[in-house]
Design an enzyme around this catalytic site. Structure first.
Site, PDB file in Angstrom:
ATOM      1  N   GLU A 154      -4.260   8.169   7.174  1.00  0.00           N
ATOM      2  CA  GLU A 154      -5.177   7.237   6.522  1.00  0.00           C
ATOM      3  C   GLU A 154      -5.458   6.044   7.447  1.00  0.00           C
ATOM      4  O   GLU A 154      -6.601   5.618   7.607  1.00  0.00           O
ATOM      5  CB  GLU A 154      -4.576   6.749   5.189  1.00  0.00           C
ATOM      6  N   GLU A 190       2.163   1.774  -3.388  1.00  0.00           N
ATOM      7  CA  GLU A 190       1.112   2.326  -4.244  1.00  0.00           C
ATOM      8  C   GLU A 190       1.072   3.857  -4.118  1.00  0.00           C
ATOM      9  O   GLU A 190       1.029   4.578  -5.113  1.00  0.00           O
ATOM     10  CB  GLU A 190      -0.232   1.697  -3.855  1.00  0.00           C
ATOM     11  N   HIS A 191       1.103   4.340  -2.888  1.00  0.00           N
ATOM     12  CA  HIS A 191       1.107   5.803  -2.685  1.00  0.00           C
ATOM     13  C   HIS A 191       2.304   6.460  -3.374  1.00  0.00           C
ATOM     14  O   HIS A 191       2.173   7.478  -4.037  1.00  0.00           O
ATOM     15  CB  HIS A 191       1.197   6.125  -1.183  1.00  0.00           C
ATOM     16  N   HIS A 215       0.830  -1.206   0.000  1.00  0.00           N
ATOM     17  CA  HIS A 215       0.000   0.000   0.000  1.00  0.00           C
ATOM     18  C   HIS A 215       0.872   1.267   0.000  1.00  0.00           C
ATOM     19  O   HIS A 215       0.577   2.241  -0.692  1.00  0.00           O
ATOM     20  CB  HIS A 215      -0.927  -0.037   1.221  1.00  0.00           C
TER      21      HIS A 215
END
Lengths: 426, 427
Positions: A140, A68-69, A65
């Site tokens: 997040e 991905e960012h 993740h």
């Protein structure tokens, strides 16, 4: 290009495997305004331990993740903004077994597709830019921690599975992500973002050959090595914990019930199991099942109730949940209904109706380019084509669904996750 | 290409039909539009849910589900929405398009009939709603009202609008409030239902492959039981031009790990009926409406203060609402940065790429509406509630013409009214 027709559902799919190993799928839709492109790697939150070039890597939870960012960073700035400046709506998501980058645009589709292919295949991060992301992702993660729907689900995963990495939070924790460095990200990109480990799915007003031509132009010319993944030892059918509870600032208790299944290897068998699982759920507790009506009437479930079959490499399960004053009573009622179906079987007329209903739902869902493209990417990684469901579906028998209920809806395979109101009240 | 028609089925009952063959489903909705008011909001919100429990022909959920399954898993969902100060209640239905049924049988007529039956031919006991269904759905609605606290991101904006517009109809929630729902009886609800059927403006929407004539015939037949009435009037929306002289600041505490900051602004009277509206929409896009916006790039990307910071418009009410999730200690920093970015827009400090990027994103997003039946329905209901006929394409043409100075002008009209912060209990 190879052309596959699915006349029953009115779809046509073009396929080409490029020299670099990338599989390209295109659904031409000349009557639409927009185009949609989904570029995905067979790599997700649960692929934490892997071997590349003979060396084993153990990476922290949340690294897929995080990567991905950071993929959106480019030498010239940020691809998200570059795409937005062209009128595209770009985004990305990281799942347990897949990371996907996509955009939708009504203008400059080819230019946007080039940007997408380019930024996802070109890692560019510095230690400084990686450190800075800790703040955003940290927030997040905090946001998810306040989200009862997410908490009740991830707690269920940790109750169903003892060691399988699907039990980990895809985003990781504030602690786990603090160990991520630029080097970790480069290693993971090298291991999993090779064209041979990826697919590109496109739907819209596009020429299939042109999509392939752009992919050839932007991406590496030859395939590289692909990492070998390790999910640890095979899970036993028994759940790790039967019950998991947490208190949060919510108004009514929320719950997720999970039933641990037997995963099958990829290919059509897996798609078949998914369809059988979905039909079994419809018959057992779906919107038009007798049990649903009873639970709704008794006020034990409400309109928030939903259910589904899920599978990832090495695991498959059924889940159902929503809000309930008494989640334990729901668990018991489902167990009783499964026992009744075990004795009496699924009503023949009900079965015919359910099949018709689920079929219509699945066809209607094809309106969405996202459903088509993400569905095809996931199906391909699992060894089949998404639109094959239409042919497989009609052949599924009542006995298959009854057998799945008999095998899976049993006490030792059942876990219940509950989020209760803090101190009994908000 | 799609063909859009609008015709009056009965006095005050309008059908918007989009004829297109690109979808696999047909989309139908019937909506009653009525003024949003504290006294009636809860009752109104309850009605579609009680209706959905059973009809005179299909008296319970089992028989309704069976009927829907026979229509290839069609869905008919109760829906309660708020457009400006209009409460919109009714049903949204989605069915397989006739072209994809296994035996080629038509679905539209049966689907429309079932929709009409749900709205107009309910299951009754002693001349009113069934007590069981009324009680069950009252409990569910109370749960939903109380459950609004569960999603903190939505809740913070919701609290902001109810505090900011406490003296206006807009401050009333679309679901009503617990006190008014608790006292509803099967008989009082029935009276309210009858009143709605006589006074509410009715919007009907269809999108699918059937010809406008066939759609009209099917819906005329389906809505035949609707009372003939000359009293159907579209509700109005009051617009407050200015904010209070000093912004109100309200802080509340809850057991959360992340703070939520919400800021409400008045648009100085600019609404969807004004000429400056396209400039205001562009202004919102530049400021906080896209991933290219000043809020996203500065508050999130540059300062890493939050995961999300965005703004949205209430086009009929003349409001802009900013929403962000931040750490408790960084609340003031985030607030100051958000307001500083607004100042920059007011000064016209908008780079070419920001202006054009906002324009492209806005136009792309609007055109993509035409590819989605649900988004198109939402767009047309919004237009109907506002009494506007402007199409998506016409709006896009207006966005093309907006200049930097017009965006700055729209921003200069914005006035901060209320600042709301949801913080943690220990903070």
């Amino acid at each position: 290009m190879e052309k596959l027709e699915f006349p029953r559902v009115g779809e046509r799919m073009y396929h080409q495997k490029l020299e670099n190993g990338l599989n390209v799928f295109v659904f031409p839709k000349p009557e639409y305004q927009k185009g949609y492109a989904f570029f995905a790697t067979n790599y997700g939150g649960m692929d934490m331990r892997f071997c590349l070039d003979g060396q084993w890597h153990d990476t922290p939870a949340g690294v897929a993740h995080y990567l991905e960012h950071k993929m959106f960073d480019t030498k010239d700035g940020n691809a998200l903004q570059q795409l937005a400046a062209n009128g595209a709506s770009p985004n990305a998501f990281t799942g347990n077994a897949i990371t996907g980058y996509y955009f939708e645009s009504t203008e400059k589709f080819e230019e946007n597709l080039k940007i997408l292919l380019s930024f996802v295949s070109t890692p560019y991060f510095t230690q400084e830019s990686v450190d800075k992301e800790q703040g955003i992702i940290g927030q997040e993660i905090r946001m998810y921690e306040d989200d009862p729907d997410w908490e009740v689900y991830i707690n269920l995963m940790a109750a169903l599975y003892k060691t399988h990495p699907v039990r980990e939070n895809v985003a990781g924790s504030v602690e786990s992500i603090s160990h991520i460095t630029a080097d970790t990200l480069y290693a993971c990109h090298k291991a999993f973002y090779d064209p041979a480990n990826m697919v590109l799915c496109v739907a819209g007003r596009v020429e299939p050959e042109q999509v392939c031509a752009l992919a050839r132009e932007i991406l590496p010319k030859t395939p590289g090595p692909i990492a070998q993944k390790d999910y640890g030892q095979r899970e036993q059918p028994r759940v790790f914990r039967e019950l998991t509870e947490k208190e949060m600032a919510v108004s009514t208790p929320m719950f997720q019930l999970g039933y641990k299944g037997d995963p099958v290897q990829g290919g059509e068998e897996r798609m078949r199991q998914e369809l059988v699982g979905e039909l079994a759920l419809e018959a057992l507790l779906g919107n038009s099942s007798p049990l649903y009506a009873k639970l709704y009437r008794q006020g034990l479930i409400n309109q928030s109730f939903s259910y589904g079959y899920e599978s990832f490499p090495g695991c498959a399960f059924l889940c159902a949940g929503g809000e309930s004053k008494d989640p334990e009573a729901v668990r018991l009622a489902v167990a009783e209904e499964a026992a009744r179906i075990g004795r009496e079987g699924i009503d023949g007329k009900l079965w015919q109706r359910l099949k018709k209903g689920l079929y219509g739902n699945k066809v209607r869902a094809l309106n969405s380019f996202e459903t088509l493209c993400v569905g095809q990417a996931q199906a391909f990684f699992a060894g089949t084509d998404y639109l094959r469901f239409a042919d497989l579906f009609t052949a599924i028998t009542k006995e298959e669904a009854e057998a799945l209920i008999a095998d899976w809806i049993v006490r030792e395979r059942t876990a219940l996750s509950i989020v209760r109101p803090m101190g009994g009240v908000v | 290409m799609s063909q859009i028609t609008r015709r009056e089925l009965f006095p005050g009952v309008w059908l918007r039909a989009v004829h297109t063959e690109k979808f696999k489903s047909a989309y139908l909705s019937v909506t009653l539009l009525t003024p949003l008011a504290e006294e009636t909001a809860g009752q109104n919100a309850l009605i579609p849910w009680v209706l959905r429990r059973g009809t005179a022909v299909h008296p319970d959920m089992e028989s309704l589900s069976a009927a829907l399954d026979e229509l290839y898993g069609g869905a008919i969902e109760p829906v309660v929405r708020k457009k400006g100060e209009t409460q919109c209640l009714g049903f949204i239905a989605s069915f397989l398009d006739d072209a994809y049924t296994l035996g080629g049988e038509p679905i539209l007529e049966s689907a429309a009939a079932l929709l009409g039956e749900l709205l107009l031919n309910p299951y009754t006991q002693d001349g009113a709603f069934c007590p069981d269904y009324t009680q069950g759905e009252k409990d569910n609605l109370l749960d939903r009202i109380r459950g609004q606290v569960n999603d903190k991101r939505v809740y913070a904006v919701h609290r902001l609008t109810s505090l900011m517009c406490g003296e206006e109809a807009f401050g009333v929630d679309k679901l009503g409030d617990e006190d008014h729902v608790r006292v509803v009886t099967p008989v009082s609800l029935w009276a309210r239902y009858q009143q709605l059927l006589h006074t509410a403006a009715v919007e009907v929407y269809y999108c699918g492959s059937a010809s406008p004539e066939r759609v009209e015939a099917a819906l005329r037949a389906a809505l035949e039981r609707l009372p003939v009435s000359g009293e159907r009037e579209m509700p109005e929306c009051q617009v407050r031009l200015h904010a209070e002289t000093e912004p109100r600041v309200i802080e509340e505490a809850m057991d959360v790990t992340q703070g939520k900051l919400a800021i409400g602004l008045r648009t100085g009277g600019v609404t969807c009926w004004e000429e400056e509206y396209p400039a205001l929409v562009m202004c919102n896009a530049v400021f906080g409406g896209t991933t290219l916006s000043k809020l996203f790039l500065n508050v999130r990307e540059k300062l890493s203060l939050c995961y999300y910071a965005s703004s949205m418009l209430e086009k009929m009410k003349g409001l802009m609402l900013v929403s962000s999730g931040v750490e408790f200690e960084k609340y003031k920093t985030a607030r100051d940065e958000i307001l500083a970015q607004l100042q920059a827009v007011r000064r016209g400090e908008i780079a070419d790429w920001e202006l054009e990027g906002a324009r492209r994103t806005l136009i792309g997003g609007h055109l993509a509406t035409l590819d989605d039946q649900g988004r198109q329905e939402e767009f047309w209901l919004g237009q109907a509630a506002a009494g506007l006929d402007t199409t998506v394409e016409e709006l896009c043409a207006q966005f093309e013409a907006v200049t930097r100075e017009q965006v700055a002008q729209a921003a200069r009209k914005l006035e901060v009214d209320t600042i709301y912060f949801l913080k943690g209990k220990e903070a």
